[in-house]
Design a protein around this motif. Structure first.
Motif, short mmCIF file in Angstrom:
data_model
loop_
_atom_site.label_atom_id
_atom_site.label_comp_id
_atom_site.label_asym_id
_atom_site.label_seq_id
_atom_site.Cartn_x
_atom_site.Cartn_y
_atom_site.Cartn_z
N GLY A 25 0.94 -1.13 -0.12
CA GLY A 25 0.03 0.18 -0.29
C GLY A 25 0.85 1.43 -0.04
O GLY A 25 0.50 2.24 -0.62
N VAL A 26 1.97 1.12 0.98
CA VAL A 26 2.61 2.51 0.87
C VAL A 26 3.38 2.87 -0.65
O VAL A 26 3.79 3.92 -1.03
CB VAL A 26 3.80 2.46 2.22
N VAL A 27 4.01 1.63 -1.11
CA VAL A 27 4.72 1.60 -2.53
C VAL A 27 3.85 2.19 -3.37
O VAL A 27 4.17 2.91 -4.07
CB VAL A 27 5.18 0.20 -2.74
N ALA A 28 2.45 1.81 -3.42
CA ALA A 28 1.47 2.20 -4.31
C ALA A 28 1.32 3.67 -4.31
O ALA A 28 1.32 4.39 -5.34
CB ALA A 28 0.14 1.13 -4.28
N ALA A 29 1.11 4.02 -3.10
CA ALA A 29 0.94 5.51 -2.66
C ALA A 29 2.26 6.19 -3.12
O ALA A 29 1.97 7.41 -3.95
CB ALA A 29 0.72 5.80 -1.28
N ILE A 30 3.48 5.89 -2.96
CA ILE A 30 4.63 6.62 -3.40
C ILE A 30 4.77 6.84 -4.87
O ILE A 30 4.86 7.65 -5.41
CB ILE A 30 5.83 5.94 -2.86
N LEU A 31 4.47 5.43 -5.66
CA LEU A 31 4.30 5.70 -7.23
C LEU A 31 3.25 6.59 -7.68
O LEU A 31 3.88 7.33 -8.57
CB LEU A 31 4.23 4.22 -7.64
N MET A 32 2.24 6.70 -7.03
CA MET A 32 1.12 7.42 -7.57
C MET A 32 1.65 8.86 -7.24
O MET A 32 1.19 9.88 -8.23
CB MET A 32 -0.26 7.00 -6.91
N LEU A 33 2.20 9.29 -6.07
CA LEU A 33 2.54 10.68 -5.85
C LEU A 33 3.73 10.82 -6.80
O LEU A 33 3.55 12.40 -7.31
CB LEU A 33 3.20 10.85 -4.51
N VAL A 34 4.52 9.91 -7.43
CA VAL A 34 5.60 10.38 -7.98
C VAL A 34 4.88 10.75 -9.37
O VAL A 34 5.63 11.66 -10.20
CB VAL A 34 6.61 9.26 -8.17
N TRP A 35 4.12 10.12 -9.92
CA TRP A 35 3.43 9.96 -11.13
C TRP A 35 2.72 11.59 -11.16
O TRP A 35 2.80 12.33 -12.09
CB TRP A 35 2.24 8.99 -11.50
N LEU A 36 1.78 11.61 -10.28
CA LEU A 36 1.01 12.95 -10.29
C LEU A 36 2.01 14.26 -9.93
O LEU A 36 1.67 15.27 -10.62
CB LEU A 36 -0.12 12.90 -9.05
N PHE A 206 1.23 -2.85 -8.06
CA PHE A 206 1.15 -2.68 -6.54
C PHE A 206 -0.13 -2.39 -5.87
O PHE A 206 -0.41 -3.07 -4.59
CB PHE A 206 2.21 -1.68 -5.88
N ILE A 207 -0.95 -1.66 -6.61
CA ILE A 207 -2.29 -1.68 -6.05
C ILE A 207 -3.12 -2.94 -5.84
O ILE A 207 -3.90 -3.41 -5.17
CB ILE A 207 -3.20 -0.67 -6.97
N PHE A 208 -2.75 -3.71 -7.03
CA PHE A 208 -3.55 -5.21 -7.08
C PHE A 208 -2.90 -6.10 -5.98
O PHE A 208 -3.43 -6.60 -5.14
CB PHE A 208 -3.16 -5.84 -8.49
N LEU A 209 -1.54 -5.71 -5.99
CA LEU A 209 -0.93 -6.51 -4.80
C LEU A 209 -1.34 -6.30 -3.40
O LEU A 209 -1.62 -7.14 -2.48
CB LEU A 209 0.57 -6.54 -5.00
N PHE A 210 -1.49 -4.99 -3.13
CA PHE A 210 -2.23 -4.41 -2.09
C PHE A 210 -3.69 -5.20 -1.67
O PHE A 210 -3.81 -5.43 -0.64
CB PHE A 210 -2.27 -2.97 -2.00
N GLY A 211 -4.57 -5.01 -2.76
CA GLY A 211 -5.65 -5.68 -2.66
C GLY A 211 -5.81 -7.21 -2.26
O GLY A 211 -6.51 -7.66 -1.39
#
Length: 221
Positions: A25-36, A206-211
């Motif tokens: 979950g944290v990795v997905a959040a970091i990746l999304m912030l980098v993207w945005l 990573f969103i999928f893996l979090f789910g």
């Protein structure tokens, strides 16, 4: 003695899965912030730039309906406290997730209005509407049945498995909505290769893996 060992084994596996869920979950959040922030000009609901307004949508939808909702689902394993405190954390995290989701949906409609794009035209938007309606109804039902005024103990015992099942189902629907949203945005931006395309793919992974990790954590004894 074998029964005790078997239960202990399940508890260990549940704990390890919970740790993985936090990590994913944290990795997905970091990746999304980098993207945005790096590729998409930032996040600002009151900006004059429509893209910055839109960027509020994926960030808050992930933070609310996926990350915080997932944390709420595994709160019973995270929070080492009496059952009442665990329920309170579970309920409050879901309430915060619902509020963030509503703001995120508002950002999407605001972006569509400013960019003159029609609303509710894609599978992603249909799944999103279903998710937010079911999420709100699930929270309201859980509050009335398990918190206040609270149903009779026999009724709670009968509806609890359905409440858990529907919670996992709504959470997985939110995951599907996020994945279709990333695919839709990638197609809209015509991203077929390059750093941004790879970043979006890893974010979705990573969103999928979090789910998956959250669902396992919630279902394991």
């Amino acid at each position: 003695m074998p029964i005790i060992l078997e239960r202990t084994g399940y508890n260990v596996r549940g704990s390890r899965t919970t740790v993985l869920a936090h990590l994913f979950g944290v990795v997905a959040a970091i990746l999304m912030l980098v993207w945005l922030l790096h590729f998409r000009e930032g996040i600002d609901l009151d900006s004059d730039l429509p893209d910055r307004v839109f960027n509020v949508h994926p960030f808050l939808m992930y933070l609310g309906f996926i990350f915080l909702a997932g944390e709420a689902m595994i709160a019973y394993k995270m929070v080492k406290a009496e059952r009442k405190i665990q329920k309170m954390v579970h309920m409050l995290l879901h309430l915060i997730a619902l509020v963030l989701g509503i703001v995120g949906v508002y950002a999407a409609f605001k972006f569509h209005d400013e960019s003159q794009i029609p609303d509710m035209y894609s599978l992603h938007s249909w799944l999103g509407l279903v998710t937010i309606v079911l999420f709100g109804l699930q929270w309201l039902f859980g509050f009335v049945a398990f918190w206040y005024p609270r149903a009779a103990s026999g009724t709670r015992d009968r509806v609890a498995p359905w409440h858990i099942f529907l919670g996992v189902l709504i959470f997985l629907t939110a995951i599907c909505t996020a994945e279709t949203g990333l695919v839709q945005k990638s197609a809209f931006l015509q991203l077929s290769q390059g750093p941004e395309a790879r970043l979006l793919n890893f974010t979705g992974l990573f969103i999928f893996l979090f789910g998956v990790a959250v669902a396992l954590s919630a279902l394991l004894p």
